[in-house]
Motif scaffolding. Structure first.
Motif, PDB file in Angstrom:
ATOM      1  N   TRP B  80       0.618  -1.279  -0.022  1.00 39.28           N
ATOM      2  CA  TRP B  80      -0.343  -0.109   0.024  1.00 39.28           C
ATOM      3  C   TRP B  80       1.093   1.350   0.391  1.00 39.28           C
ATOM      4  CZ3 TRP B  80       1.244   2.649   4.509  1.00 39.28           C
ATOM      5  CH2 TRP B  80       1.685   1.277   5.549  1.00 39.28           C
ATOM      6  N   ALA B  88      -2.476   9.090  -3.948  1.00 39.50           N
ATOM      7  CA  ALA B  88      -2.870  10.072  -2.680  1.00 39.50           C
ATOM      8  C   ALA B  88      -2.903  11.210  -2.959  1.00 39.50           C
ATOM      9  CB  ALA B  88      -1.542  10.364  -1.612  1.00 39.50           C
ATOM     10  N   HIS B  89      -4.330  11.508  -2.023  1.00 42.39           N
ATOM     11  CA  HIS B  89      -4.745  12.631  -3.124  1.00 42.39           C
ATOM     12  C   HIS B  89      -4.385  13.942  -1.620  1.00 42.39           C
ATOM     13  CE1 HIS B  89      -8.692  12.369  -1.822  1.00 42.39           C
ATOM     14  NE2 HIS B  89      -8.439  11.546  -2.046  1.00 42.39           N
ATOM     15  N   HIS B  92      -5.616  13.200   2.040  1.00 43.05           N
ATOM     16  CA  HIS B  92      -5.688  12.293   2.939  1.00 43.05           C
ATOM     17  C   HIS B  92      -3.551  11.998   3.168  1.00 43.05           C
ATOM     18  CE1 HIS B  92      -9.480  10.437   1.039  1.00 43.05           C
ATOM     19  NE2 HIS B  92      -9.466  11.360   0.637  1.00 43.05           N
ATOM     20  N   GLU B  94      -1.252   8.605   4.652  1.00 43.63           N
ATOM     21  CA  GLU B  94      -1.013   7.464   3.853  1.00 43.63           C
ATOM     22  C   GLU B  94       0.491   7.587   4.973  1.00 43.63           C
ATOM     23  OE1 GLU B  94      -2.562   5.362   1.543  1.00 43.63           O
ATOM     24  OE2 GLU B  94      -3.777   6.127   0.913  1.00 43.63           O
ATOM     25  N   ARG B 175      -6.696  -8.024   6.740  1.00 43.99           N
ATOM     26  CA  ARG B 175      -6.639  -6.308   5.672  1.00 43.99           C
ATOM     27  C   ARG B 175      -6.628  -5.613   6.909  1.00 43.99           C
ATOM     28  NH1 ARG B 175      -8.158  -2.360   3.773  1.00 43.99           N
ATOM     29  NH2 ARG B 175      -9.187  -2.173   2.171  1.00 43.99           N
ATOM     30  N   VAL B 176      -5.789  -4.289   6.703  1.00 52.98           N
ATOM     31  CA  VAL B 176      -5.143  -3.245   7.251  1.00 52.98           C
ATOM     32  C   VAL B 176      -5.484  -2.321   7.124  1.00 52.98           C
ATOM     33  CG1 VAL B 176      -3.520  -1.975   8.080  1.00 52.98           C
ATOM     34  CG2 VAL B 176      -2.881  -4.544   7.394  1.00 52.98           C
ATOM     35  N   LEU B 177      -6.489  -0.925   7.829  1.00 53.48           N
ATOM     36  CA  LEU B 177      -6.834  -0.196   7.329  1.00 53.48           C
ATOM     37  C   LEU B 177      -6.170   0.234   7.652  1.00 53.48           C
ATOM     38  CD1 LEU B 177      -8.374   2.942   8.187  1.00 53.48           C
ATOM     39  CD2 LEU B 177      -9.230   1.616   6.833  1.00 53.48           C
ATOM     40  N   VAL B 178      -4.861   2.228   6.540  1.00 53.53           N
ATOM     41  CA  VAL B 178      -4.180   2.875   6.798  1.00 53.53           C
ATOM     42  C   VAL B 178      -4.617   4.163   6.735  1.00 53.53           C
ATOM     43  CG1 VAL B 178      -2.117   2.905   5.518  1.00 53.53           C
ATOM     44  CG2 VAL B 178      -2.731   0.951   5.821  1.00 53.53           C
ATOM     45  N   ARG B 251     -19.124  -1.072  -0.095  1.00 58.17           N
ATOM     46  CA  ARG B 251     -18.024  -2.012   0.946  1.00 58.17           C
ATOM     47  C   ARG B 251     -16.453  -1.311   1.120  1.00 58.17           C
ATOM     48  NH1 ARG B 251     -14.839  -6.709  -0.915  1.00 58.17           N
ATOM     49  NH2 ARG B 251     -14.177  -7.604   0.590  1.00 58.17           N
ATOM     50  N   ARG B 252     -16.819  -1.096  -0.773  1.00 53.49           N
ATOM     51  CA  ARG B 252     -15.056  -0.719  -0.542  1.00 53.49           C
ATOM     52  C   ARG B 252     -15.187   1.070  -0.046  1.00 53.49           C
ATOM     53  NH1 ARG B 252     -16.265  -1.902  -5.895  1.00 53.49           N
ATOM     54  NH2 ARG B 252     -17.261   0.366  -6.901  1.00 53.49           N
ATOM     55  N   LEU B 255     -14.220  -0.006   3.564  1.00 53.18           N
ATOM     56  CA  LEU B 255     -12.646  -0.428   3.395  1.00 53.18           C
ATOM     57  C   LEU B 255     -11.758   0.516   3.084  1.00 53.18           C
ATOM     58  CD1 LEU B 255     -12.917  -4.087   1.814  1.00 53.18           C
ATOM     59  CD2 LEU B 255     -13.441  -2.675   4.610  1.00 53.18           C
ATOM     60  N   SER B 256     -11.898   2.019   3.208  1.00 51.97           N
ATOM     61  CA  SER B 256     -10.937   2.791   2.792  1.00 51.97           C
ATOM     62  C   SER B 256     -10.748   3.466   3.962  1.00 51.97           C
ATOM     63  CB  SER B 256     -11.868   3.659   1.625  1.00 51.97           C
ATOM     64  OG  SER B 256     -12.273   4.588   2.291  1.00 51.97           O
ATOM     65  N   HIS B 257     -10.001   4.765   4.081  1.00 59.05           N
ATOM     66  CA  HIS B 257      -9.998   5.574   5.221  1.00 59.05           C
ATOM     67  C   HIS B 257     -10.794   6.485   5.515  1.00 59.05           C
ATOM     68  CE1 HIS B 257      -6.364   7.369   2.769  1.00 59.05           C
ATOM     69  NE2 HIS B 257      -7.464   7.519   1.912  1.00 59.05           N
ATOM     70  N   SER B 258     -11.801   6.993   4.413  1.00 61.35           N
ATOM     71  CA  SER B 258     -12.134   8.242   4.475  1.00 61.35           C
ATOM     72  C   SER B 258     -13.968   7.850   5.385  1.00 61.35           C
ATOM     73  CB  SER B 258     -13.351   7.950   2.643  1.00 61.35           C
ATOM     74  OG  SER B 258     -11.687   8.299   1.734  1.00 61.35           O
TER      75      SER B 258
END
Lengths: 269, 271
Positions: B80, B88-89, B92, B94, B175-178, B251-252, B255-258
């Motif tokens: 990742w 990345a934007h 955010h 990372e 699965r890691v949430l980063v 689901r996506r 599983l996102s950091h948003s």
């Protein structure tokens, strides 16, 4: 497991070459060093690093169904990589041309050029790839399905801090192999440590059913259940493929590099 | 008992000062209380399709909450870190260097758990930017990757009509949430006055958009469970969950950091 076995065998086929690269000039000093005896070294001592690019059996022979998790196999009629430059320490080899990796090379890969280096330790190597041109076909024998593809993946990427671990003696020649891993294009996750390999999602993107999976079709297809990671920005299969295309570069087989996008998409200069 | 070896990279920065015999000084550290925060569930959000959505329950299982300071993390074989660099934007978070952790399993059941103390994390003093964690099955006895890690229940209303919904989501094993935001300047002193609050966000705190954007709940009422009865249900084990794009988009997002955040807020008294 089958994929692991296949990759292990593939690795073994070119083990000698990798070994020679890993130990630098020490594996092939005599004949090559003789060629340089008159002029390759200087008073401070210099040697040469010969650089090749190799796509392994996965690119030259194809990715067999036994290595893929959904029954598809893939053969590449063409797998061209644009190698822009290779750097070791302060030395830079400008290549600036496309190299075709799909032709059989007997494990040697394609020669990219040589770098004259001061003798001594060279711990790391960096290189830059531009576009990848990937063409071929995938087959699912069980279903009798075929998909053709011809994709231009313009993903300028710098692979850096690749562990070279080279100790170069004066007058010696060593080898470095920039290894391209085609199976990354089939990964089922952008973040898993041990991703599976799938072609099915790409095959299913063939919306018009003509047997060819195009960029437009991939752009129109969602990534669906594939794991795009925590960022979540990758939404379609073309972006998905581009993201994986930025991870194909390695050194001397399985040696990892830090990958950095060089275009605006990656936010890099 | 979970083996500690996989946590070595996470714990190393914390343990290093203890192991270094000739370390000149132990790095200053803070004990940070971590609590559950259900406040985002108190208000409805309006989606891009005009639905007013309210969550009545959100369950999330995770383990090994780690805290990161700004820094560089590099890709290894397509990990990742590369995505951080490539996708990345602005705004955010990372990667980063892990310098704090709350090790162990956490089950959030919101809003019932509002304010519940989840544990005390150990952090080196520093300017923190993000947290990471690993998704776990809600059922601790279920295999990772095959059982839901998240469950959402709520209702979506538009034009005087309401659809209740219930949806569960799996996460791939391990699965890691980063990179969920956590902006805090942490010191031993500040940790005595402040606490970290872990929350699920319904609106992206860093960009436009909400968790349920793109979901046409009226259509899902019939599509998800075959009955247009004012209730849309989709379980992660349903075959439809493998192909239903609105579900997969949700689901996506989950599983996102948003849609996760840890806030740094004045410490409330422990009950």
């Amino acid at each position: 497991m089958l994929r692991f076995v296949f990759k292990t065998l593939s690795f073994a086929l070119s083990a000698a070459q990798r070994l020679s690269a890993a130990v630098g000039a020490r594996a092939l000093p005599a004949p090559l060093a003789l060629l340089c005896a008159g002029g390759c070294g200087d008073e401070g001592g210099r040697g040469t690093l010969a650089v090749s690019v190799y796509g392994e059996p996965f690119i030259e022979e194809g990715i067999p169904a036994s290595a893929v998790d959904d029954g598809w196999s893939v053969r590449f009629s063409s797998f061209r990589v644009e190698l822009r430059a290779v750097e070791v320490g302060g030395a830079r080899l400008l290549v600036g041309r496309d190299l075709e990796l799909a032709a059989p090379s007997g494990g040697e890969g394609v020669a990219a050029g040589s770098l004259a280096l001061p003798s001594g330790a060279h711990p790391a190597l960096a290189y830059e790839l531009g576009a990848l041109r990937v063409a071929g076909e995938a087959r699912h024998e069980g279903r009798g399905e075929v998909r053709r593809f011809d994709w231009l993946l313009d993903v300028p990427t710098r692979y850096e801090r690749c562990a070279l671990g080279l100790s170069l003696g004066s007058g010696e020649e060593a080898r470095a192999e920039l290894t391209i891993h085609a199976d990354h294009l089939l990964y089922d996750s952008l973040v898993a440590e041990e991703p599976g390999l799938l072609f099915g999602p790409l095959a299913a993107a063939d919306a018009d059913g003509d047997g060819e999976v195009t960029r437009a079709e991939l752009e129109a297809a969602s990534v669906g259940a594939l794991d795009v990671g925590s960022g979540g920005e990758v939404g379609d299969l073309w972006a998905w493929l581009r993201a994986h295309a930025r991870t194909v570069g390695h050194l001397n087989g399985e040696g990892h590099c830090d990958a950095r996008a060089l275009d605006a998409e990656g936010g890099a200069p | 008992m979970r083996p500690l070896a996989p946590l070595a990279p996470l714990l190393a920065p914390l343990l290093a000062p203890l192991l270094a015999c000739d370390a000149p000084a132990e790095a200053p550290r803070a004990q940070v209380l971590v609590r559950a925060d259900a406040s985002p569930l108190a208000a409805a959000v309006t989606t891009d399709l005009g639905y007013e959505v309210r969550l009545t329950r959100a369950q999330l299982a995770l383990r090994d909450l780690s805290f990161t300071v700004a820094g560089e993390l590099h890709a290894r074989g397509g990990g990742w870190g590369l995505l951080g660099a490539a996708w990345a934007h602005p705004g955010h978070y990372e990667g980063g260097e892990v310098t704090g952790a709350l090790v162990g399993r956490i089950l959030l059941d919101l809003p019932a758990d509002e304010g519940r103390a989840l544990g005390e994390a150990t952090l080196l003093s520093g300017a923190y930017t993000a947290v990471n964690f690993i998704f776990e099955p809600l059922d601790p006895d279920a295999p990772e990757g095959a059982a839901p890690a998240l469950l959402l229940e709520g209702a979506a209303a538009r034009e005087g009509r309401e659809v209740r919904f219930e949806v569960s989501v799996t996460a791939p094993a391990g699965r890691v949430l980063v990179g969920a935001p956590f902006e805090a300047s942490v010191t031993a002193a500040s940790a005595r006055a402040m606490e970290a609050r872990l929350r699920i966000e319904l609106s992206n705190p860093l960009a436009a958009g909400c968790l349920f954007d793109g979901l046409d709940f009226f259509a899902l009422d019939a599509a998800w469970d075959g009955a247009e009865d004012g209730a849309a249900r989709l379980d992660a084990s349903s075959p439809r969950a493998l192909t239903d794009e609105p579900y997969l988009a949700l689901r996506r997002a989950l599983l996102s950091h948003s849609f996760y955040r840890v806030t740094w807020a004045p410490r409330a008294p422990l009950e």
